[in-house]
Design a protein around this motif. Structure first.
Motif, PDB file in Angstrom:
ATOM      1  N   LEU A 165       7.037   1.133  -1.760  1.00 27.17           N
ATOM      2  CA  LEU A 165       7.349  -0.164  -1.051  1.00 27.17           C
ATOM      3  C   LEU A 165       8.758   0.092  -0.348  1.00 27.17           C
ATOM      4  O   LEU A 165       9.653   0.020  -1.008  1.00 27.17           O
ATOM      5  CB  LEU A 165       6.957  -1.399  -1.621  1.00 27.17           C
ATOM      6  CG  LEU A 165       5.647  -1.681  -2.049  1.00 27.17           C
ATOM      7  CD1 LEU A 165       5.727  -2.941  -3.116  1.00 27.17           C
ATOM      8  CD2 LEU A 165       4.644  -1.781  -1.040  1.00 27.17           C
ATOM      9  N   ASP A 166       8.849   0.003   0.972  1.00 26.46           N
ATOM     10  CA  ASP A 166      10.016  -0.293   1.656  1.00 26.46           C
ATOM     11  C   ASP A 166      10.587  -1.553   1.315  1.00 26.46           C
ATOM     12  O   ASP A 166      11.902  -1.614   1.255  1.00 26.46           O
ATOM     13  CB  ASP A 166      10.015  -0.216   3.297  1.00 26.46           C
ATOM     14  CG  ASP A 166       9.328   1.472   3.615  1.00 26.46           C
ATOM     15  OD1 ASP A 166       9.926   2.119   2.776  1.00 26.46           O
ATOM     16  OD2 ASP A 166       9.111   1.474   4.601  1.00 26.46           O
ATOM     17  N   ALA A 167       9.708  -2.606   1.138  1.00 22.77           N
ATOM     18  CA  ALA A 167      10.530  -4.008   0.882  1.00 22.77           C
ATOM     19  C   ALA A 167       9.466  -4.547  -0.214  1.00 22.77           C
ATOM     20  O   ALA A 167       8.147  -4.328  -0.036  1.00 22.77           O
ATOM     21  CB  ALA A 167      10.604  -4.644   2.109  1.00 22.77           C
ATOM     22  N   LEU A 168       9.874  -5.450  -0.994  1.00 20.26           N
ATOM     23  CA  LEU A 168       8.848  -6.303  -1.652  1.00 20.26           C
ATOM     24  C   LEU A 168       8.292  -7.174  -0.920  1.00 20.26           C
ATOM     25  O   LEU A 168       8.912  -8.065  -0.073  1.00 20.26           O
ATOM     26  CB  LEU A 168       9.639  -6.906  -2.831  1.00 20.26           C
ATOM     27  CG  LEU A 168      10.146  -6.046  -4.036  1.00 20.26           C
ATOM     28  CD1 LEU A 168      10.897  -7.119  -4.842  1.00 20.26           C
ATOM     29  CD2 LEU A 168       8.927  -5.446  -4.655  1.00 20.26           C
ATOM     30  N   PRO A 169       7.085  -7.507  -1.231  1.00 20.95           N
ATOM     31  CA  PRO A 169       6.352  -8.511  -0.182  1.00 20.95           C
ATOM     32  C   PRO A 169       6.693  -9.796  -0.930  1.00 20.95           C
ATOM     33  O   PRO A 169       7.223 -10.018  -1.906  1.00 20.95           O
ATOM     34  CB  PRO A 169       4.861  -8.299  -0.611  1.00 20.95           C
ATOM     35  CG  PRO A 169       4.823  -7.791  -1.973  1.00 20.95           C
ATOM     36  CD  PRO A 169       6.142  -6.910  -2.006  1.00 20.95           C
ATOM     37  N   LYS A 170       6.549 -11.093   0.138  1.00 17.30           N
ATOM     38  CA  LYS A 170       6.873 -12.491  -0.316  1.00 17.30           C
ATOM     39  C   LYS A 170       5.768 -12.814  -1.414  1.00 17.30           C
ATOM     40  O   LYS A 170       6.056 -13.590  -2.220  1.00 17.30           O
ATOM     41  CB  LYS A 170       7.036 -13.330   0.919  1.00 17.30           C
ATOM     42  CG  LYS A 170       7.124 -14.657   0.583  1.00 17.30           C
ATOM     43  CD  LYS A 170       7.186 -15.603   1.744  1.00 17.30           C
ATOM     44  CE  LYS A 170       7.262 -17.113   1.375  1.00 17.30           C
ATOM     45  NZ  LYS A 170       7.383 -17.914   2.396  1.00 17.30           N
ATOM     46  N   SER A 171       4.478 -12.421  -1.086  1.00 17.04           N
ATOM     47  CA  SER A 171       3.231 -12.589  -1.710  1.00 17.04           C
ATOM     48  C   SER A 171       2.303 -11.426  -2.148  1.00 17.04           C
ATOM     49  O   SER A 171       2.345 -10.752  -1.106  1.00 17.04           O
ATOM     50  CB  SER A 171       2.327 -13.759  -1.257  1.00 17.04           C
ATOM     51  OG  SER A 171       1.869 -13.385   0.149  1.00 17.04           O
ATOM     52  N   ILE A 172       1.631 -11.426  -3.207  1.00 20.09           N
ATOM     53  CA  ILE A 172       0.975 -10.330  -3.413  1.00 20.09           C
ATOM     54  C   ILE A 172      -0.061 -11.056  -4.287  1.00 20.09           C
ATOM     55  O   ILE A 172      -0.131 -11.867  -5.163  1.00 20.09           O
ATOM     56  CB  ILE A 172       1.650  -9.399  -4.316  1.00 20.09           C
ATOM     57  CG1 ILE A 172       0.798  -8.057  -4.459  1.00 20.09           C
ATOM     58  CG2 ILE A 172       1.768  -9.805  -5.684  1.00 20.09           C
ATOM     59  CD1 ILE A 172       1.479  -6.780  -4.967  1.00 20.09           C
ATOM     60  N   LEU A 173      -1.550 -10.280  -3.995  1.00 21.62           N
ATOM     61  CA  LEU A 173      -2.842 -10.709  -4.957  1.00 21.62           C
ATOM     62  C   LEU A 173      -3.063  -9.358  -5.625  1.00 21.62           C
ATOM     63  O   LEU A 173      -3.141  -8.213  -4.864  1.00 21.62           O
ATOM     64  CB  LEU A 173      -3.797 -10.935  -4.006  1.00 21.62           C
ATOM     65  CG  LEU A 173      -5.208 -11.101  -4.662  1.00 21.62           C
ATOM     66  CD1 LEU A 173      -5.295 -12.276  -5.703  1.00 21.62           C
ATOM     67  CD2 LEU A 173      -6.219 -11.387  -3.636  1.00 21.62           C
ATOM     68  N   ILE A 174      -2.986  -9.666  -6.998  1.00 22.10           N
ATOM     69  CA  ILE A 174      -3.259  -8.344  -7.623  1.00 22.10           C
ATOM     70  C   ILE A 174      -4.812  -8.690  -8.133  1.00 22.10           C
ATOM     71  O   ILE A 174      -5.034  -9.560  -8.820  1.00 22.10           O
ATOM     72  CB  ILE A 174      -2.456  -8.138  -8.906  1.00 22.10           C
ATOM     73  CG1 ILE A 174      -0.947  -8.292  -8.588  1.00 22.10           C
ATOM     74  CG2 ILE A 174      -2.798  -7.189  -9.957  1.00 22.10           C
ATOM     75  CD1 ILE A 174       0.201  -7.980  -9.465  1.00 22.10           C
ATOM     76  N   ILE A 175      -5.499  -7.586  -8.035  1.00 26.80           N
ATOM     77  CA  ILE A 175      -7.024  -7.594  -8.442  1.00 26.80           C
ATOM     78  C   ILE A 175      -7.062  -6.626  -9.746  1.00 26.80           C
ATOM     79  O   ILE A 175      -6.798  -5.490  -9.827  1.00 26.80           O
ATOM     80  CB  ILE A 175      -7.951  -7.184  -7.553  1.00 26.80           C
ATOM     81  CG1 ILE A 175      -7.580  -7.671  -5.906  1.00 26.80           C
ATOM     82  CG2 ILE A 175      -9.444  -7.237  -8.100  1.00 26.80           C
ATOM     83  CD1 ILE A 175      -7.999  -9.144  -6.047  1.00 26.80           C
ATOM     84  N   GLY A 176      -7.518  -7.344 -10.979  1.00 21.84           N
ATOM     85  CA  GLY A 176      -7.764  -6.448 -12.052  1.00 21.84           C
ATOM     86  C   GLY A 176      -7.165  -7.359 -13.234  1.00 21.84           C
ATOM     87  O   GLY A 176      -6.270  -8.174 -13.044  1.00 21.84           O
ATOM     88  N   GLY A 177      -7.859  -7.300 -14.529  1.00 25.05           N
ATOM     89  CA  GLY A 177      -7.140  -7.930 -15.662  1.00 25.05           C
ATOM     90  C   GLY A 177      -6.747  -6.835 -16.847  1.00 25.05           C
ATOM     91  O   GLY A 177      -6.489  -7.212 -18.001  1.00 25.05           O
ATOM     92  N   GLY A 178      -6.646  -5.558 -16.336  1.00 23.35           N
ATOM     93  CA  GLY A 178      -6.189  -4.816 -17.641  1.00 23.35           C
ATOM     94  C   GLY A 178      -4.506  -4.633 -17.568  1.00 23.35           C
ATOM     95  O   GLY A 178      -3.933  -5.186 -17.098  1.00 23.35           O
ATOM     96  N   TYR A 179      -4.374  -3.598 -18.293  1.00 25.46           N
ATOM     97  CA  TYR A 179      -2.707  -3.721 -18.691  1.00 25.46           C
ATOM     98  C   TYR A 179      -1.800  -3.392 -17.385  1.00 25.46           C
ATOM     99  O   TYR A 179      -0.830  -3.854 -17.334  1.00 25.46           O
ATOM    100  CB  TYR A 179      -2.309  -2.925 -19.867  1.00 25.46           C
ATOM    101  CG  TYR A 179      -2.373  -1.084 -19.620  1.00 25.46           C
ATOM    102  CD1 TYR A 179      -1.488  -0.560 -19.269  1.00 25.46           C
ATOM    103  CD2 TYR A 179      -3.757  -0.480 -19.777  1.00 25.46           C
ATOM    104  CE1 TYR A 179      -1.470   1.011 -18.900  1.00 25.46           C
ATOM    105  CE2 TYR A 179      -3.676   0.718 -19.629  1.00 25.46           C
ATOM    106  CZ  TYR A 179      -2.744   1.427 -19.059  1.00 25.46           C
ATOM    107  OH  TYR A 179      -2.635   2.846 -18.656  1.00 25.46           O
ATOM    108  N   ILE A 180      -2.336  -2.470 -16.604  1.00 28.43           N
ATOM    109  CA  ILE A 180      -1.614  -2.160 -15.419  1.00 28.43           C
ATOM    110  C   ILE A 180      -1.575  -3.364 -14.600  1.00 28.43           C
ATOM    111  O   ILE A 180      -0.592  -3.720 -13.956  1.00 28.43           O
ATOM    112  CB  ILE A 180      -2.112  -0.823 -14.722  1.00 28.43           C
ATOM    113  CG1 ILE A 180      -2.176   0.287 -15.451  1.00 28.43           C
ATOM    114  CG2 ILE A 180      -1.691  -0.826 -13.137  1.00 28.43           C
ATOM    115  CD1 ILE A 180      -2.866   1.395 -14.866  1.00 28.43           C
TER     116      ILE A 180
END
Length: 480
Positions: A165-180
């Motif tokens: 990533l060139d820059a960190l996003p202000k907001s993110i949605l993470i899909i998934g519930g595993g360790y990653i």
């Protein structure tokens, strides 16, 4: 006896493949070649364990100023500089790749920076057009993150892309519930990103101890992660294409995202629709919805190697495939997908094939860690697994550790032992606490040796520590 170009040709330059290649060459005196189409070090070093753990370290400093003030230090809050960190991270990964190349060169391994496919039981074809023969072929190509099958999945990123990533996003949605998914939720939250996480299951970290993963979920929410279970998304698209995008979010500057996955995107903010019918816009969507073995278009089935339903190479206890001259280790076999396991499998392969010491792979009682915040360390059976097998006693305690309690923090830790009622052996140990990974490594030694609950009880506690609770729990909280 036919003449071969090499005694061993390894396909894949990750931790397992490199270890097998250099030990076969350096200790067993074999003539060895290795082909890698990307960067040496594989998933762990280049786009997995190492950069992720460095990001964990970076994210944990967010809490330091507040803790320091609670302990009397006059210290102000700082700001995280992603570009500075990423530059140092890339330098470190370059250094480690150089180390891997140096280890291979020093062992006398011939290296080919090319994609290799299997074109015969003893033959490998390189993307450069060369063909090499080998008495033995070892496939160690690892795995890759996959996107879900839903409209607009190409708009999001996968775990490999995080480091680019060139820059960190202000907001993110993470899909998934595993360790990653959970690890990156904690990392990005610590770095100041507004993190929302959706998981379709009832609880995150499926397969881990229920009590342990429940505490982690609670602590993640307490830390500010907007974690939702029982929910998924059904569609994603660039927000600019969504009919009601203007009413949902102000536009955010688009970023070019490009990792080793071959799916760069310039989508900018992303509109999603969830299974509950709600819609929302996020700067970025991360799909952490699984991984797949790297076996596609490798010619394996054509030469007789059997693949499983998920594309994994099927092997026996000695990592041998259905073709006697072809072996496979690591994530490409989808047995236990951990870097130290791939290395152990590589060593067992060399012992068996080149040292005449037939050595099966030992996949029992493997300690592992999940680098959430707090961390989880685990070895052996969960309480749920053990109670299905035999009568057990469960010893467990959860408390606020001294360091955080003094600072007025509500963070809790958990120490848990699962004990066989009959043999008294400790069947499982689960720790949720800062530095749990460091603790579980040593607990794993005792449990691997067959330690009983009474062995733990006879061990004098180190005081004052969190870990002393492991040897001071006298009465079971549950029996089953």
């Amino acid at each position: 006896m036919p003449d071969f170009d090499y005694d061993l040709f390894v396909i894949g330059g990750g931790s397992g493949g490199v270890r097998a290649a250099r030990v076969a060459a350096g200790e067993a005196g074999a003539k060895v070649a290795l082909a890698e189409e990307d960067r040496y070090g594989g998933t762990c070093v280049i786009r997995g364990c190492v950069p992720k753990k460095l990001m964990v370290f970076a994210s944990e400093y967010a809490d330091v100023p507040g803790m320091a003030r609670a302990y009397g230090w006059d210290i102000g809050d700082g700001a995280f500089d992603w570009s500075k960190f990423r530059g140092k991270l890339e330098d470190e990964l370059d250094r480690l790749e150089g180390v891997y190349r140096g280890l291979l060169k020093g062992s006398g391994v011939d290296m080919f920076d090319a994609r290799a496919t299997v074109s015969g039981p003893h033959e490998v074809t390189l993307s450069t057009g060369e063909t090499k023969s080998a008495k033995h072929i070892l496939v160690a190509t690892g795995g890759r993150p996959i996107r879900p099958d839903l409209p607009g999945a190409e708009c999001g990123i996968v775990s490999d892309d995080i480091f680019h990533l060139d820059a960190l996003p202000k907001s993110i949605l993470i899909i998934g519930g595993g360790y990653i998914a959970c690890e990156f939720a904690c990392i990005l939250n610590g770095l100041g990103v507004e993190v929302t996480q959706y998981y379709r299951g009832a609880q995150i970290l499926r397969g881990f101890d229920d009590e342990a993963r429940g505490l982690i979920a609670d602590e993640m929410r307490e830390a500010g992660i907007d974690l939702h279970t029982g929910i998924n998304i059904v569609e994603a698209r660039p927000a600019s294409e969504a009919e009601d995008a203007e009413s949902m979010s102000a536009p955010v500057q688009a970023r070019q995202i490009g990792g080793s996955t071959g799916h760069p995107t310039d989508a900018g903010p992303i509109w999603i629709k969830a299974t509950n019918g709600k819609t929302k816009v996020f700067d970025t969507v991360l799909f952490a919805t699984g991984r797949a073995p790297n076996t596609k278009d490798m010619g394996l089935e054509e030469v007789g190697v059997k693949l499983g339903r998920q594309g994994q190479i099927e092997v026996d206890a000695y990592s041998q495939t259905a073709v006697p001259s072809i072996y496979a280790i690591g994530d490409v076999t989808n047995r236990v997908n951990l870097t130290p396991v791939a290395i152990r499998e590589g060593m067992a392969f060399v012992e068996t094939v080149f040292k005449g010491n037939k050595t099966p792979v030992d996949h029992e009682l493997i300690p592992s860690a999940v680098f959430t915040q707090p961390e989880m360390g685990t070895v052996g059976m969960t309480e749920e697994e053990a109670e299905r097998q035999e009568p057990i006693e469960t010893y467990c305690t959860s408390f606020r550790p001294m360091q955080s309690a003094f600072a007025g923090r509500t963070k809790r830790v958990l120490m848990k032992l699962i004990v066989s009622a009959e043999s008294r052996k400790v069947l499982g140990c689960h720790i949720v606490a800062p530095n749990a990974a460091e603790m579980i490594q040593l607990a794993g030694v005792a449990i691997k040796m067959g330690a009983t609950k009474e062995d733990f009880d006879r061990t004098v506690a180190v005081h004052p520590t969190m870990s002393e609770e492991i040897v001071t729990m006298r009465n079971p909280v549950r029996t089953a």
